[in-house]
Design a protein around this motif. Structure first.
Motif, PDB file in Angstrom:
ATOM      1  N   ARG A 101       0.805  -1.220   0.000  1.00  0.00           N
ATOM      2  CA  ARG A 101       0.000   0.000   0.000  1.00  0.00           C
ATOM      3  C   ARG A 101       0.840   1.273   0.000  1.00  0.00           C
ATOM      4  O   ARG A 101       0.455   2.273  -0.607  1.00  0.00           O
ATOM      5  CB  ARG A 101      -0.921   0.017   1.224  1.00  0.00           C
ATOM      6  CG  ARG A 101      -1.928  -1.111   1.265  1.00  0.00           C
ATOM      7  CD  ARG A 101      -2.655  -1.118   2.601  1.00  0.00           C
ATOM      8  NE  ARG A 101      -3.486  -2.312   2.760  1.00  0.00           N
ATOM      9  CZ  ARG A 101      -3.881  -2.764   3.927  1.00  0.00           C
ATOM     10  NH1 ARG A 101      -3.530  -2.128   5.049  1.00  0.00           N
ATOM     11  NH2 ARG A 101      -4.632  -3.848   4.006  1.00  0.00           N
ATOM     12  N   LEU A 102       1.962   1.249   0.690  1.00  0.00           N
ATOM     13  CA  LEU A 102       2.785   2.457   0.824  1.00  0.00           C
ATOM     14  C   LEU A 102       3.822   2.498  -0.284  1.00  0.00           C
ATOM     15  O   LEU A 102       4.596   1.565  -0.464  1.00  0.00           O
ATOM     16  CB  LEU A 102       3.460   2.494   2.191  1.00  0.00           C
ATOM     17  CG  LEU A 102       2.515   2.490   3.401  1.00  0.00           C
ATOM     18  CD1 LEU A 102       3.301   2.502   4.699  1.00  0.00           C
ATOM     19  CD2 LEU A 102       1.562   3.680   3.340  1.00  0.00           C
ATOM     20  N   LYS A 103       3.843   3.610  -1.015  1.00  0.00           N
ATOM     21  CA  LYS A 103       4.736   3.719  -2.162  1.00  0.00           C
ATOM     22  C   LYS A 103       6.174   4.073  -1.770  1.00  0.00           C
ATOM     23  O   LYS A 103       7.102   3.833  -2.543  1.00  0.00           O
ATOM     24  CB  LYS A 103       4.199   4.771  -3.141  1.00  0.00           C
ATOM     25  CG  LYS A 103       2.867   4.372  -3.785  1.00  0.00           C
ATOM     26  CD  LYS A 103       2.979   3.072  -4.561  1.00  0.00           C
ATOM     27  CE  LYS A 103       1.702   2.712  -5.280  1.00  0.00           C
ATOM     28  NZ  LYS A 103       1.800   1.419  -6.012  1.00  0.00           N
ATOM     29  N   GLU A 104       6.363   4.634  -0.606  1.00  0.00           N
ATOM     30  CA  GLU A 104       7.713   4.982  -0.139  1.00  0.00           C
ATOM     31  C   GLU A 104       8.232   3.876   0.770  1.00  0.00           C
ATOM     32  O   GLU A 104       7.694   3.661   1.859  1.00  0.00           O
ATOM     33  CB  GLU A 104       7.695   6.308   0.607  1.00  0.00           C
ATOM     34  CG  GLU A 104       7.379   7.521  -0.257  1.00  0.00           C
ATOM     35  CD  GLU A 104       8.444   7.751  -1.314  1.00  0.00           C
ATOM     36  OE1 GLU A 104       9.628   7.429  -1.065  1.00  0.00           O
ATOM     37  OE2 GLU A 104       8.090   8.241  -2.413  1.00  0.00           O
ATOM     38  N   PRO A 105       9.282   3.149   0.350  1.00  0.00           N
ATOM     39  CA  PRO A 105       9.789   2.039   1.178  1.00  0.00           C
ATOM     40  C   PRO A 105      10.140   2.446   2.600  1.00  0.00           C
ATOM     41  O   PRO A 105       9.908   1.691   3.544  1.00  0.00           O
ATOM     42  CB  PRO A 105      11.029   1.578   0.398  1.00  0.00           C
ATOM     43  CG  PRO A 105      10.750   1.965  -1.014  1.00  0.00           C
ATOM     44  CD  PRO A 105       9.988   3.252  -0.940  1.00  0.00           C
ATOM     45  N   GLY A 106      10.661   3.652   2.755  1.00  0.00           N
ATOM     46  CA  GLY A 106      11.043   4.104   4.091  1.00  0.00           C
ATOM     47  C   GLY A 106       9.858   4.218   5.033  1.00  0.00           C
ATOM     48  O   GLY A 106       9.991   3.954   6.234  1.00  0.00           O
ATOM     49  N   LYS A 124       4.024  -1.591  -9.479  1.00  0.00           N
ATOM     50  CA  LYS A 124       2.979  -2.334 -10.182  1.00  0.00           C
ATOM     51  C   LYS A 124       1.655  -2.334  -9.423  1.00  0.00           C
ATOM     52  O   LYS A 124       0.584  -2.484 -10.017  1.00  0.00           O
ATOM     53  CB  LYS A 124       3.425  -3.786 -10.406  1.00  0.00           C
ATOM     54  CG  LYS A 124       4.530  -3.966 -11.444  1.00  0.00           C
ATOM     55  CD  LYS A 124       4.893  -5.436 -11.560  1.00  0.00           C
ATOM     56  CE  LYS A 124       6.007  -5.656 -12.569  1.00  0.00           C
ATOM     57  NZ  LYS A 124       5.556  -5.370 -13.944  1.00  0.00           N
ATOM     58  N   ALA A 125       1.726  -2.199  -8.106  1.00  0.00           N
ATOM     59  CA  ALA A 125       0.531  -2.342  -7.273  1.00  0.00           C
ATOM     60  C   ALA A 125      -0.369  -1.116  -7.390  1.00  0.00           C
ATOM     61  O   ALA A 125       0.070   0.024  -7.236  1.00  0.00           O
ATOM     62  CB  ALA A 125       0.934  -2.565  -5.821  1.00  0.00           C
ATOM     63  N   VAL A 126      -1.639  -1.352  -7.673  1.00  0.00           N
ATOM     64  CA  VAL A 126      -2.641  -0.295  -7.747  1.00  0.00           C
ATOM     65  C   VAL A 126      -3.420  -0.280  -6.439  1.00  0.00           C
ATOM     66  O   VAL A 126      -3.876  -1.327  -5.958  1.00  0.00           O
ATOM     67  CB  VAL A 126      -3.591  -0.532  -8.935  1.00  0.00           C
ATOM     68  CG1 VAL A 126      -4.768   0.441  -8.895  1.00  0.00           C
ATOM     69  CG2 VAL A 126      -2.835  -0.412 -10.252  1.00  0.00           C
ATOM     70  N   TYR A 127      -3.559   0.902  -5.861  1.00  0.00           N
ATOM     71  CA  TYR A 127      -4.297   1.029  -4.606  1.00  0.00           C
ATOM     72  C   TYR A 127      -5.782   0.802  -4.866  1.00  0.00           C
ATOM     73  O   TYR A 127      -6.417   1.523  -5.642  1.00  0.00           O
ATOM     74  CB  TYR A 127      -4.055   2.414  -3.999  1.00  0.00           C
ATOM     75  CG  TYR A 127      -4.567   2.576  -2.590  1.00  0.00           C
ATOM     76  CD1 TYR A 127      -4.121   1.734  -1.566  1.00  0.00           C
ATOM     77  CD2 TYR A 127      -5.483   3.574  -2.273  1.00  0.00           C
ATOM     78  CE1 TYR A 127      -4.576   1.884  -0.269  1.00  0.00           C
ATOM     79  CE2 TYR A 127      -5.942   3.740  -0.976  1.00  0.00           C
ATOM     80  CZ  TYR A 127      -5.483   2.884   0.025  1.00  0.00           C
ATOM     81  OH  TYR A 127      -5.941   3.039   1.318  1.00  0.00           O
ATOM     82  N   THR A 136      -8.264   2.739 -12.967  1.00  0.00           N
ATOM     83  CA  THR A 136      -6.922   2.174 -12.867  1.00  0.00           C
ATOM     84  C   THR A 136      -6.982   0.708 -12.452  1.00  0.00           C
ATOM     85  O   THR A 136      -6.218  -0.129 -12.954  1.00  0.00           O
ATOM     86  CB  THR A 136      -6.077   2.966 -11.855  1.00  0.00           C
ATOM     87  OG1 THR A 136      -6.187   4.358 -12.149  1.00  0.00           O
ATOM     88  CG2 THR A 136      -4.621   2.564 -11.920  1.00  0.00           C
ATOM     89  N   ILE A 137      -7.886   0.389 -11.553  1.00  0.00           N
ATOM     90  CA  ILE A 137      -8.071  -1.000 -11.105  1.00  0.00           C
ATOM     91  C   ILE A 137      -8.460  -1.887 -12.277  1.00  0.00           C
ATOM     92  O   ILE A 137      -8.008  -3.034 -12.369  1.00  0.00           O
ATOM     93  CB  ILE A 137      -9.143  -1.050  -9.995  1.00  0.00           C
ATOM     94  CG1 ILE A 137      -8.630  -0.380  -8.721  1.00  0.00           C
ATOM     95  CG2 ILE A 137      -9.572  -2.488  -9.703  1.00  0.00           C
ATOM     96  CD1 ILE A 137      -9.703  -0.086  -7.697  1.00  0.00           C
ATOM     97  N   ARG A 138      -9.262  -1.367 -13.178  1.00  0.00           N
ATOM     98  CA  ARG A 138      -9.769  -2.144 -14.309  1.00  0.00           C
ATOM     99  C   ARG A 138      -8.633  -2.752 -15.133  1.00  0.00           C
ATOM    100  O   ARG A 138      -8.755  -3.853 -15.678  1.00  0.00           O
ATOM    101  CB  ARG A 138     -10.641  -1.256 -15.189  1.00  0.00           C
ATOM    102  CG  ARG A 138     -11.539  -2.005 -16.150  1.00  0.00           C
ATOM    103  CD  ARG A 138     -12.276  -1.041 -17.062  1.00  0.00           C
ATOM    104  NE  ARG A 138     -12.961   0.004 -16.335  1.00  0.00           N
ATOM    105  CZ  ARG A 138     -14.178  -0.119 -15.801  1.00  0.00           C
ATOM    106  NH1 ARG A 138     -14.818  -1.266 -15.903  1.00  0.00           N
ATOM    107  NH2 ARG A 138     -14.735   0.886 -15.164  1.00  0.00           N
ATOM    108  N   GLU A 139      -7.492  -2.056 -15.212  1.00  0.00           N
ATOM    109  CA  GLU A 139      -6.378  -2.505 -16.049  1.00  0.00           C
ATOM    110  C   GLU A 139      -5.263  -3.180 -15.247  1.00  0.00           C
ATOM    111  O   GLU A 139      -4.231  -3.543 -15.809  1.00  0.00           O
ATOM    112  CB  GLU A 139      -5.785  -1.301 -16.798  1.00  0.00           C
ATOM    113  CG  GLU A 139      -6.795  -0.522 -17.627  1.00  0.00           C
ATOM    114  CD  GLU A 139      -7.449  -1.374 -18.704  1.00  0.00           C
ATOM    115  OE1 GLU A 139      -6.746  -2.244 -19.273  1.00  0.00           O
ATOM    116  OE2 GLU A 139      -8.654  -1.191 -18.969  1.00  0.00           O
ATOM    117  N   ALA A 140      -5.455  -3.359 -13.961  1.00  0.00           N
ATOM    118  CA  ALA A 140      -4.372  -3.816 -13.081  1.00  0.00           C
ATOM    119  C   ALA A 140      -4.256  -5.339 -13.043  1.00  0.00           C
ATOM    120  O   ALA A 140      -5.218  -6.066 -13.295  1.00  0.00           O
ATOM    121  CB  ALA A 140      -4.593  -3.285 -11.673  1.00  0.00           C
TER     122      ALA A 140
END
Length: 344
Positions: A101-106, A124-127, A136-140
């Motif tokens: 869920r979190l895009k920033e690894p830190g 690659k992960a779509v929230y 966006t989910i439709r194409e994930a």
């Protein structure tokens, strides 16, 4: 479709099974577990006697790769390893943990106290907040299913933040949840004697869902910063109520804000906006994928109060995951989810 549930013996897993086993587009629902493999599912959950004939399988990566969907209902720290082995194959993946869920690894490492997933996997992960990210989910191929508290919170304030109607730094979230949110494994904090007739605040200023909420608020309003987010444990099995407060940027009546919400969520079948002056309770969404909302402004203080309720195991977890699967396959998003609330 053939689908798999990894972590099928937890509360999120068995709720997925309830929804998927009755889904008209699902042919087979295969159950996997790393701890209870080889056991009868009905032995683990006696309410399924005469309904479930499945045995729980050990985790079998090659088999899971060839399924249509794999749901990862496993703890954070586990799912990122499984997702790396499944991505790029036939199976589409919906992860119910917090790993993607979190895009920033830190931020993940700070709040979850573990190593983050690789950045290429995070990219690659779509929230999967369905009402907000449907296109966006439709194409994930890989979905990071939102947490239960973020789902209730973000759906509650999306219209206000996207229209810049509140001062971001004034935003306060007061959240309360039932015991099933803590999972099936017994702990002292979930023990009947500790919780019955008791109300407890927990993870003060430390809840791992905090950065998830802040991340989405910043997408909507670049001026959004840290929020005050408090969570409380209520002696009930299911349900989340989130009461939110914020200072309005300018005066708006309750009727104006109600009209904004009505227009914003029109055509979104799982959002139920209550009539002006009526406020939802958790029992009114019990067992369903609904999120019920109410909003009211206070001209005396210049603040707005929003109340959002969901079933933490359905809209807050398994139901939203199935809703996302429906969107990804082009099906009506209500397929297999159109349940009336269980009441009383």
């Amino acid at each position: 479709m053939d689908v798999g549930i990894v972590g099928s013996t937890g509360y999120g897993g068995v709720e997925l099974y309830r929804l998927l086993s009755n889904h008209p587009n699902v042919n087979e629902c295969i159950l996997y577990s790393s701890s209870l493999e080889g056991t009868s599912y009905a032995e683990q959950y006696p309410h399924l006697i005469g309904l479930s004939l499945e045995n729980v399988k050990p985790i079998m990566i090659e088999e899971m790769q060839e399924l249509d969907f794999v749901f990862l209902a496993v703890p954070s720290g586990v799912s990122k390893e499984l997702a790396q082995k499944l991505i790029g194959k036939k199976a589409k993946i919906i992860d119910l943990s917090g790993d993607l869920r979190l895009k920033e690894p830190g931020e993940y490492e700070e709040w979850y106290k573990g190593e983050s997933a690789p950045e290429q996997l995070l990219d690659k992960a779509v929230y999967g907040l369905t009402e907000i990210n449907r296109e966006t989910i439709r194409e994930a191929d890989l979905i990071a299913n939102p947490g239960c508290f973020p789902t209730a919170t973000l759906l509650g304030v999306a219209p206000l933040f996207q229209h810049h109607l509140v001062k971001p730094h004034s935003f306060i979230v007061d959240a309360k949840t039932g015991l099933s949110g803590a999972g099936r494994k017994a702990t002292q904090s979930s023990h009947f004697s500790e919780t019955q007739e008791n109300l407890r605040i927990y993870k003060v200023h430390q809840h791992q869902h905090t950065p998830e909420i802040e991340q989405q608020l910043k997408i909507w309003d670049s001026g959004a910063g840290p929020i005050t987010f408090s969570t409380h444990l209520i002696p009930m099995t299911r349900g989340i109520m989130v009461t939110m407060y914020a200072e309005l940027t300018e005066a708006h009546t309750t009727e104006q804000l109600h009209s904004l919400y009505h227009n914003y969520y029109e055509g979104k079948p799982f959002i139920r906006l209550r009539p002006t002056g009526q406020f939802p309770s958790t029992k009114e969404v019990f067992g369903t994928n609904f999120c019920d909302l109410s909003i009211q402004s206070d001209p005396r203080t210049g603040r707005v109060t929003i109340v959002s309720v969901i079933d933490n195991l359905v809209k807050g977890a398994a139901g939203q995951a199935v809703q996302n699967m429906n969107v990804m396959t082009g099906a009506d998003e209500t397929t297999g989810l159109h349940h009336y609330p269980i009441y009383p």
